[in-house]
Design an enzyme around this catalytic site. Structure first.
Site, short mmCIF file in Angstrom:
data_model
loop_
_atom_site.label_atom_id
_atom_site.label_comp_id
_atom_site.label_asym_id
_atom_site.label_seq_id
_atom_site.Cartn_x
_atom_site.Cartn_y
_atom_site.Cartn_z
N HIS A 77 0.81 -1.21 0.00
CA HIS A 77 0.00 0.00 0.00
C HIS A 77 0.85 1.27 0.00
O HIS A 77 0.37 2.35 -0.35
CB HIS A 77 -0.99 -0.01 1.18
CG HIS A 77 -0.42 0.38 2.49
ND1 HIS A 77 -0.02 -0.52 3.45
CD2 HIS A 77 -0.17 1.61 3.03
CE1 HIS A 77 0.42 0.11 4.52
NE2 HIS A 77 0.35 1.42 4.29
N ASP A 109 -0.31 -7.53 1.66
CA ASP A 109 0.23 -6.17 1.67
C ASP A 109 1.76 -6.23 1.77
O ASP A 109 2.35 -5.95 2.82
CB ASP A 109 -0.37 -5.39 2.85
CG ASP A 109 -0.06 -3.90 2.79
OD1 ASP A 109 0.36 -3.43 1.71
OD2 ASP A 109 -0.25 -3.22 3.81
N SER A 158 4.18 2.72 8.24
CA SER A 158 3.79 1.70 7.27
C SER A 158 4.97 1.21 6.45
O SER A 158 5.82 2.00 6.04
CB SER A 158 2.72 2.26 6.33
OG SER A 158 1.49 2.43 6.98
#
Length: 319
Positions: free
Chosen positions: A118, A168, A266
């Site tokens: 992502h 992911d 992230s």
């Protein structure tokens, strides 16, 4: 009855031995070998000497400097110099040279950085620059060796479908090889899936608090715990998790205190120490999605790296 009971004990012991053998042999020998080679390339120095006698044999001696730079992490706080030499920061550099950093990553070879898929859908632009060897951004007084690398290309897992965060995971390939030293060298890939690991170390340059929004320029570390399948009950189905938590491909990790990963973390790693090499870590997970940043006893979901080892190895084989 005693004979039957003894027989059951023998069967149980035999089953446990089979499980132990299966666990040991399940370790990918290529990954074990590569991890050891990284350790040797950075931490072992071989010198040669001989006695001052004609035709005396040459003797080789290896000095192993593989020691931990930091004590075991209790709680959290700023990272120490050289503590996480695999830490990467991902960003987008404009034509005028201006850089916006927005995700983390993990160096896993001399050309490849592991991150979240992502992160490659960032509104700031595509990932085209990776920084390695840094500790605190925008300063030259820390004990660091920052170096920027342009991105040659990147590959998202074929099972990733934005905005859902299943699968992911992505691999970024750098445009030039990384010269390993004490400030920059890879983390090892996992030897197991992490289900029995009690705690992990998460690192990143993300926000320290969700409110107020606080910019952070120092690499931070925090100890988090394995909540196993708790996320099945704490994660509501939504656009990011249309099927809820997947315990096969995701790790459920958190804390009963105000300790967490947050915005900007992230793509960064959750780690464990290597059992035999105190200077090395395994990257067990990738920071993926949180339910509520900095909320006690509400764990977040991380991509389970071990599940994707075959796919990662395919990416590493690309030159």
């Amino acid at each position: 009855m005693r004979s039957a009971f003894s027989g059951k004990i023998v069967q149980l012991v035999a089953a446990l031995l089979v499980l132990l053998v299966n666990f040991v042999t399940s370790q990918d020998p290529d990954i074990v070998k590569t991890c050891t080679s990284y350790k040797k390339s950075v931490w072992e120095e071989t010198s040669e000497f001989s006695f001052l006698i004609e035709n005396a044999p040459i003797i080789y001696k290896t000095l192993d400097k593989c020691t931990s730079y930091a004590p075991l992490i209790i709680g959290g706080g700023p990272a120490l110099p050289k503590e996480f030499p695999h830490a990467a920061r991902l960003g987008h550099r404009e034509d005028d040279g201006e850089i916006e950093w927005f995700c983390g990553g993990t160096l896993i070879s001399n050309l490849h950085v592991l991150t979240a898929a992502h992160c490659l859908y960032s509104p700031q632009g595509s990932v085209n620059i990776v920084r390695l060897g840094d500790l605190e951004f925008d300063t030259s007084t820390d004990d660091a060796d920052p170096e920027d690398f342009t991105v040659k290309d990147f590959t998202l897992h074929p099972g990733y479908s934005h905005p859902a965060i299943y699968n992911d995971i992505a691999v970024v390939r750098l445009s030039k090889t990384v010269t390993f030293n004490e400030y920059k060298h890879p983390a090892c890939l996992p030897f197991d899936d992490g289900r029995s690991v009690p705690s992990f170390i998460a690192i990143g340059w993300g926000q320290l608090e969700i409110v107020p929004r606080t910019e952070n320029k120092k690499l931070q570390k925090v100890k988090l715990y394995n909540y196993n399948t708790r996320c099945r009950f704490t994660a509501d189905k939504n656009d990011e998790l249309p099927e809820g938590y997947n315990a096969t491909t995701q790790l459920c990790i958190g804390s009963n205190e105000h300790k967490d990963t947050c915005n900007g973390d992230s793509g960064g790693p959750v780690l464990i120490y290597h059992k035999d090499y105190p200077c090395m870590y395994h990257v067990m997970g990738i920071t993926s999605v949180g339910v509520a940043c900095d909320t006690p006893d509400l764990p977040a979901m991380y991509t389970r790296v071990h599940f994707y080892l075959d796919w990662i190895k395919q990416q590493l084989a690309k030159t």
